[in-house]
Design an enzyme around this catalytic site. Structure first.
Site, PDB file in Angstrom:
ATOM      1  N   GLU A   1       0.852  -1.194   0.000  1.00 51.40           N
ATOM      2  CA  GLU A   1       0.000   0.000   0.000  1.00 51.40           C
ATOM      3  C   GLU A   1       0.880   1.233   0.000  1.00 51.40           C
ATOM      4  O   GLU A   1       1.882   1.276   0.690  1.00 51.40           O
ATOM      5  CB  GLU A   1      -0.934  -0.021   1.201  1.00 51.40           C
ATOM      6  CG  GLU A   1      -1.911  -1.168   1.101  1.00 51.40           C
ATOM      7  CD  GLU A   1      -2.970  -1.174   2.203  1.00 51.40           C
ATOM      8  OE1 GLU A   1      -3.073  -0.192   2.962  1.00 51.40           O
ATOM      9  OE2 GLU A   1      -3.688  -2.173   2.283  1.00 51.40           O
TER      10      GLU A   1
ATOM     11  N   HIS B   1      -8.940   2.616   2.166  1.00 52.29           N
ATOM     12  CA  HIS B   1      -9.115   1.951   3.467  1.00 52.29           C
ATOM     13  C   HIS B   1      -9.264   3.051   4.516  1.00 52.29           C
ATOM     14  O   HIS B   1      -8.328   3.411   5.206  1.00 52.29           O
ATOM     15  CB  HIS B   1      -7.901   1.070   3.757  1.00 52.29           C
ATOM     16  CG  HIS B   1      -8.058   0.197   4.957  1.00 52.29           C
ATOM     17  ND1 HIS B   1      -8.931  -0.862   4.997  1.00 52.29           N
ATOM     18  CD2 HIS B   1      -7.447   0.212   6.163  1.00 52.29           C
ATOM     19  CE1 HIS B   1      -8.848  -1.460   6.174  1.00 52.29           C
ATOM     20  NE2 HIS B   1      -7.954  -0.818   6.898  1.00 52.29           N
TER      21      HIS B   1
END
Length: 131
Positions: free
Chosen positions: A73, A92
């Site tokens: 990420e 997220h």
């Protein structure tokens, strides 16, 4: 776990990343899902073998995926997941609930008071459980 995947239309993953859950969903588990199935991962990226997932999506062996966590990420710009019509990529960011910041502040202040008084803290990380 593998037998439980048979006939599953939507597989939603919302678990912590621990040694027991890392790689929980791999090629074998994905192969057990019907081709119309959708995988939703809102837990942690390494819970799913991302290469196996990408292959299953590209080959049509999996109907789709909704993902807001990834092995690396942020999701690299050259990831094939970005260009797949059967993949929904979202941030997220579960911290959008109204009042969450005040709840976290209240928890912090309560724990600060507990710490000062030598009392047990709330919501402690348990290294044995991994969360």
């Amino acid at each position: 776990m593998t037998r439980r995947c048979r006939g599953t239309d939507v597989l939603i993953l919302c678990c912590p990343l621990t040694p027991q859950t890392e790689g929980l969903i791999g090629r074998q588990q994905l192969a057990m899902l019907p081709p119309h199935a959708v995988l939703v991962n809102i837990s942690r990226g390494p819970v799913v073998d991302q290469d196996a997932l990408t292959d299953a999506l590209a080959d049509g062996r999996l109907g789709g995926a909704c993902l807001d966590v990834f092995t690396h990420e942020p999701l690299p710009a050259d990831s094939p997941l970005w260009g797949m019509d059967n993949v929904l990529v979202s941030p997220h960011s579960a911290s959008t609930v109204g009042g969450e910041n005040s709840l976290l502040t209240d928890l912090f202040l309560d724990n600060l008071d507990r710490f000062a008084r030598g009392r047990p803290l709330r919501n402690r990380y348990d290294p044995g459980r991994g969360y």
